[in-house]
Design a protein around this motif. Sequence first.
Motif, PDB file in Angstrom:
ATOM      1  N   SER B 168      -3.617  -5.176  -4.806  1.00 42.84           N
ATOM      2  CA  SER B 168      -4.387  -3.938  -4.758  1.00 42.84           C
ATOM      3  C   SER B 168      -5.258  -3.913  -6.008  1.00 42.84           C
ATOM      4  O   SER B 168      -4.771  -4.163  -7.110  1.00 42.84           O
ATOM      5  CB  SER B 168      -3.433  -2.748  -4.725  1.00 42.84           C
ATOM      6  OG  SER B 168      -4.161  -1.547  -4.784  1.00 42.84           O
ATOM      7  N   ALA B 170      -8.619  -1.951  -8.177  1.00 45.13           N
ATOM      8  CA  ALA B 170      -9.703  -0.983  -8.374  1.00 45.13           C
ATOM      9  C   ALA B 170     -10.556  -1.544  -9.500  1.00 45.13           C
ATOM     10  O   ALA B 170     -10.025  -1.909 -10.554  1.00 45.13           O
ATOM     11  CB  ALA B 170      -9.158   0.392  -8.745  1.00 45.13           C
ATOM     12  N   THR B 171     -11.863  -1.634  -9.276  1.00 43.98           N
ATOM     13  CA  THR B 171     -12.726  -2.252 -10.285  1.00 43.98           C
ATOM     14  C   THR B 171     -13.534  -1.218 -11.052  1.00 43.98           C
ATOM     15  O   THR B 171     -13.778  -0.101 -10.579  1.00 43.98           O
ATOM     16  CB  THR B 171     -13.704  -3.263  -9.670  1.00 43.98           C
ATOM     17  OG1 THR B 171     -14.705  -2.557  -8.930  1.00 43.98           O
ATOM     18  CG2 THR B 171     -12.987  -4.255  -8.769  1.00 43.98           C
ATOM     19  N   TYR B 172     -13.927  -1.622 -12.244  1.00 42.41           N
ATOM     20  CA  TYR B 172     -14.775  -0.846 -13.147  1.00 42.41           C
ATOM     21  C   TYR B 172     -15.913  -1.810 -13.498  1.00 42.41           C
ATOM     22  O   TYR B 172     -15.809  -2.574 -14.457  1.00 42.41           O
ATOM     23  CB  TYR B 172     -13.988  -0.449 -14.397  1.00 42.41           C
ATOM     24  CG  TYR B 172     -12.707   0.332 -14.125  1.00 42.41           C
ATOM     25  CD1 TYR B 172     -11.595  -0.264 -13.529  1.00 42.41           C
ATOM     26  CD2 TYR B 172     -12.599   1.670 -14.489  1.00 42.41           C
ATOM     27  CE1 TYR B 172     -10.427   0.460 -13.290  1.00 42.41           C
ATOM     28  CE2 TYR B 172     -11.428   2.400 -14.262  1.00 42.41           C
ATOM     29  CZ  TYR B 172     -10.351   1.784 -13.656  1.00 42.41           C
ATOM     30  OH  TYR B 172      -9.201   2.492 -13.430  1.00 42.41           O
ATOM     31  N   SER B 214     -19.575   4.614  -6.335  1.00 46.89           N
ATOM     32  CA  SER B 214     -19.112   3.557  -5.443  1.00 46.89           C
ATOM     33  C   SER B 214     -20.151   2.436  -5.442  1.00 46.89           C
ATOM     34  O   SER B 214     -21.360   2.696  -5.423  1.00 46.89           O
ATOM     35  CB  SER B 214     -18.941   4.152  -4.041  1.00 46.89           C
ATOM     36  OG  SER B 214     -18.462   3.184  -3.139  1.00 46.89           O
ATOM     37  N   HIS B 215     -19.697   1.189  -5.480  1.00 48.27           N
ATOM     38  CA  HIS B 215     -20.606   0.038  -5.614  1.00 48.27           C
ATOM     39  C   HIS B 215     -21.743   0.135  -4.596  1.00 48.27           C
ATOM     40  O   HIS B 215     -21.528   0.488  -3.438  1.00 48.27           O
ATOM     41  CB  HIS B 215     -19.827  -1.267  -5.413  1.00 48.27           C
ATOM     42  CG  HIS B 215     -20.606  -2.469  -5.830  1.00 48.27           C
ATOM     43  ND1 HIS B 215     -21.634  -3.000  -5.081  1.00 48.27           N
ATOM     44  CD2 HIS B 215     -20.509  -3.245  -6.930  1.00 48.27           C
ATOM     45  CE1 HIS B 215     -22.127  -4.055  -5.712  1.00 48.27           C
ATOM     46  NE2 HIS B 215     -21.466  -4.218  -6.838  1.00 48.27           N
ATOM     47  N   GLU B 229     -16.857  -5.286  -1.947  1.00 46.09           N
ATOM     48  CA  GLU B 229     -15.414  -5.291  -1.702  1.00 46.09           C
ATOM     49  C   GLU B 229     -15.023  -6.399  -0.727  1.00 46.09           C
ATOM     50  O   GLU B 229     -14.028  -7.116  -0.941  1.00 46.09           O
ATOM     51  CB  GLU B 229     -14.983  -3.906  -1.174  1.00 46.09           C
ATOM     52  CG  GLU B 229     -15.093  -2.834  -2.257  1.00 46.09           C
ATOM     53  CD  GLU B 229     -15.112  -1.401  -1.745  1.00 46.09           C
ATOM     54  OE1 GLU B 229     -14.938  -0.488  -2.558  1.00 46.09           O
ATOM     55  OE2 GLU B 229     -15.341  -1.198  -0.529  1.00 46.09           O
ATOM     56  N   ILE B 249      -8.892  -2.811  -1.902  1.00 44.77           N
ATOM     57  CA  ILE B 249      -9.861  -2.826  -3.010  1.00 44.77           C
ATOM     58  C   ILE B 249     -10.820  -1.649  -2.962  1.00 44.77           C
ATOM     59  O   ILE B 249     -11.242  -1.211  -1.891  1.00 44.77           O
ATOM     60  CB  ILE B 249     -10.642  -4.163  -3.019  1.00 44.77           C
ATOM     61  CG1 ILE B 249     -11.581  -4.228  -4.227  1.00 44.77           C
ATOM     62  CG2 ILE B 249     -11.400  -4.366  -1.713  1.00 44.77           C
ATOM     63  CD1 ILE B 249     -12.004  -5.612  -4.587  1.00 44.77           C
ATOM     64  N   THR B 250     -11.132  -1.150  -4.161  1.00 40.85           N
ATOM     65  CA  THR B 250     -12.183  -0.155  -4.367  1.00 40.85           C
ATOM     66  C   THR B 250     -13.083  -0.670  -5.489  1.00 40.85           C
ATOM     67  O   THR B 250     -12.591  -0.911  -6.597  1.00 40.85           O
ATOM     68  CB  THR B 250     -11.600   1.203  -4.797  1.00 40.85           C
ATOM     69  OG1 THR B 250     -10.645   1.639  -3.820  1.00 40.85           O
ATOM     70  CG2 THR B 250     -12.695   2.257  -4.935  1.00 40.85           C
ATOM     71  N   ILE B 252     -16.134   0.082  -8.002  1.00 38.42           N
ATOM     72  CA  ILE B 252     -16.866   1.204  -8.600  1.00 38.42           C
ATOM     73  C   ILE B 252     -17.750   0.676  -9.728  1.00 38.42           C
ATOM     74  O   ILE B 252     -17.325  -0.153 -10.533  1.00 38.42           O
ATOM     75  CB  ILE B 252     -15.862   2.237  -9.171  1.00 38.42           C
ATOM     76  CG1 ILE B 252     -14.927   2.751  -8.068  1.00 38.42           C
ATOM     77  CG2 ILE B 252     -16.600   3.385  -9.867  1.00 38.42           C
ATOM     78  CD1 ILE B 252     -15.591   3.559  -6.972  1.00 38.42           C
ATOM     79  N   VAL B 254     -19.463   1.377 -13.164  1.00 36.64           N
ATOM     80  CA  VAL B 254     -19.287   2.275 -14.310  1.00 36.64           C
ATOM     81  C   VAL B 254     -20.381   2.016 -15.349  1.00 36.64           C
ATOM     82  O   VAL B 254     -20.991   0.943 -15.365  1.00 36.64           O
ATOM     83  CB  VAL B 254     -17.879   2.094 -14.952  1.00 36.64           C
ATOM     84  CG1 VAL B 254     -16.773   2.516 -13.987  1.00 36.64           C
ATOM     85  CG2 VAL B 254     -17.671   0.669 -15.428  1.00 36.64           C
ATOM     86  N   ALA B 261     -14.115  -4.657 -15.522  1.00 32.55           N
ATOM     87  CA  ALA B 261     -12.685  -4.422 -15.695  1.00 32.55           C
ATOM     88  C   ALA B 261     -12.059  -4.205 -14.320  1.00 32.55           C
ATOM     89  O   ALA B 261     -12.750  -3.818 -13.376  1.00 32.55           O
ATOM     90  CB  ALA B 261     -12.457  -3.199 -16.585  1.00 32.55           C
ATOM     91  N   ALA B 263      -8.152  -2.903 -12.470  1.00 35.62           N
ATOM     92  CA  ALA B 263      -6.725  -2.571 -12.448  1.00 35.62           C
ATOM     93  C   ALA B 263      -6.156  -3.236 -11.204  1.00 35.62           C
ATOM     94  O   ALA B 263      -6.602  -2.952 -10.098  1.00 35.62           O
ATOM     95  CB  ALA B 263      -6.544  -1.057 -12.389  1.00 35.62           C
ATOM     96  N   PHE B 330      -4.129  -5.210 -16.237  1.00 32.59           N
ATOM     97  CA  PHE B 330      -5.510  -4.753 -16.419  1.00 32.59           C
ATOM     98  C   PHE B 330      -6.308  -5.941 -16.974  1.00 32.59           C
ATOM     99  O   PHE B 330      -5.908  -6.547 -17.973  1.00 32.59           O
ATOM    100  CB  PHE B 330      -5.554  -3.554 -17.379  1.00 32.59           C
ATOM    101  CG  PHE B 330      -6.866  -2.834 -17.402  1.00 32.59           C
ATOM    102  CD1 PHE B 330      -7.341  -2.196 -16.267  1.00 32.59           C
ATOM    103  CD2 PHE B 330      -7.629  -2.787 -18.554  1.00 32.59           C
ATOM    104  CE1 PHE B 330      -8.558  -1.515 -16.277  1.00 32.59           C
ATOM    105  CE2 PHE B 330      -8.841  -2.100 -18.581  1.00 32.59           C
ATOM    106  CZ  PHE B 330      -9.308  -1.466 -17.442  1.00 32.59           C
TER     107      PHE B 330
END
Lengths: 354, 354
Positions: B168, B170-172, B214-215, B229, B249-250, B252, B254, B261, B263, B330
Amino acid sequence: MPDTLPPSLAAAARAGAARLPQIAILGATGAVGHALLESLESRGFPVGGLRLLASPRSAGQRLPFRGQEITVEALGEDSFKGIDLAFFSAGATLSRQSAPLARAAGAVVVDNSSAFRMDPAVPLVVPEVNAAALAGHAGLIANPNCVAAIATVALAPLHRALPIRRLSMATYQAASGAGAAAMAELEQATAAALRGEAFTPRVLPHPYAFNLFSHNATMDPETGHNGEELKVVAETRRIMGLPELPIGITCIRVPVLRAHAMAITLEFDEPMAPERARALLEAAPGLRVVDDAAANHYPMPVEASGREEVLVGRIRRDLGDPSGRSLAIFVVGDQLLKGAALNAVQIAELVLRG
Amino acid sequence: MPDTLPPSLAAAARAGAARLPQIAILGATGAVGHALLESLESRGFPVGGLRLLASPRSAGQRLPFRGQEITVEALGEDSFKGIDLAFFSAGATLSRQSAPLARAAGAVVVDNSSAFRMDPAVPLVVPEVNAAALAGHAGLIANPNCVAAIATVALAPLHRALPIRRLSMATYQAASGAGAAAMAELEQATAAALRGEAFTPRVLPHPYAFNLFSHNATMDPETGHNGEELKVVAETRRIMGLPELPIGITCIRVPVLRAHAMAITLEFDEPMAPERARALLEAAPGLRVVDDAAANHYPMPVEASGREEVLVGRIRRDLGDPSGRSLAIFVVGDQLLKGAALNAVQIAELVLRG
């Protein structure tokens, strides 16, 4: 339930008289203090009188409220005399010290600190989620951690329709969660970076300009999770009434001013169609669905800032769960409003309704 | 394996002669083009000659390399004549058009676009993870999506020790993933915001100053996931050799300049102690463990920027999986280096080693 009203208001109500409540705000000069003033004003909260309290350092400042200017007073022994309703937002230590004084003076306290949130005798309330927890409160109500407050507004309507059995969250948290000084530091650090100048962080422990970092709360060596993550887990469980709910979480501070975002994966007991989730979220209080694939328009901090509703979008099946029992959503809410001041004012509205 | 060398270098090698390779960079003036020049220089890559190619609009620009200035040429029919090794970083359409030309001229192509990444005849390579996939390549090698390249450096050493069965993420994600113009837009939009001025985005579809979204890749209506994604899912599976791996996957975007980055939660076949994971990550190539709980110091984009290693920290048991089979980490890596240029140069090093 007039017995849950502040005593003086309850007495007035019993006598058939309407009396506007006397309000105090402890921590009036902070970011949440300002947002409390905004929310009281924007929601037309009944205010018979307003006392603004802060540390002696901030006393004498004048803050605007409904066209007047109110002078901030230093917190003292008699600060809560005659007060019906006190909002606390000055940190856990001061909350622990001041709550007995305010309650002895007859005030109902809505506390924004973490001091009482896990106290079984103190309700922890997000009005859209667990308003019933207010019943029979003893004059002290806890306002949740900002992430927990924002997340549960979006989680509760889904959980009511189909039980959630597991959550995974990654947060994108704004500067405001660390206070007005952190918001100013983000702007100052960024301005310095754009000028090519060095900047030494004073409020937050890491460079903030065009940077992000693991949340600055103290790390718990046993779990490897920081205090913010553990708060979100414990408070989300308590607000949702799911004391055993497994919640995986990573809390990250991002260079955004005042709205928190979070990527959340929810595993349900059975498959939930994204279309059904969307309909549930559209019908739920306190939420606004922002989910326009054609325009690539989803919840964003700049659009959540200054707004009461929590924004939710990216409602889809989780590709990481082949069982089809999991959905993913993206949630953004104003950290100072639904994450703090607005939720406190909503609690106070329920208290006054009695 | 001299048959995997560029033909002219293979012939020289067979004749016992050493000859330095002739290099071309298509897309030399972009953010990745600049990073390719930096990586070739910093790694002491053998360069017999260097041809910088771009659109006619950018032709005539002069770019520094090893103390010289090299004039950018417009891409033409003969651009790859005499070239042994060509790096492509000018988008999928130009890659599809130019790859046959470069290969006909005898060049080995390392392509940074998405054009060939899922072509079974084209290896998709992260040298630390699946260098063996290069064996018998046919002169065209794909460089992965930046998130997939950075993530797999951290995932592979764990998976080798204990199979991963679910991810799983989540991107930054930084501005650089959308090119140099997006990086400039982030700075311009932020400067305008600090001056209190309006700014109309031109490169990215949403306001970027102190905001996230959101990308911006096109949304796939069937899955509700955007193109970024879906690329990360497909490429991570391919690089890891796990074609069925479930990956939630999400992605994003930033307001960070050039390091991504993420998680990540990993579910293993069996429980993996965080201490064991940490030891595996510390021993793995291309990684640096940044995981100091006492100092609250974990991977950050400003510390990953300009750095070859991928940073990994927050190594802990996932609170969302009571079975104890899941860990959370991370990960932060320079999007232009390990996410693009450096990985391409590392692939070329393996090609030259033959």
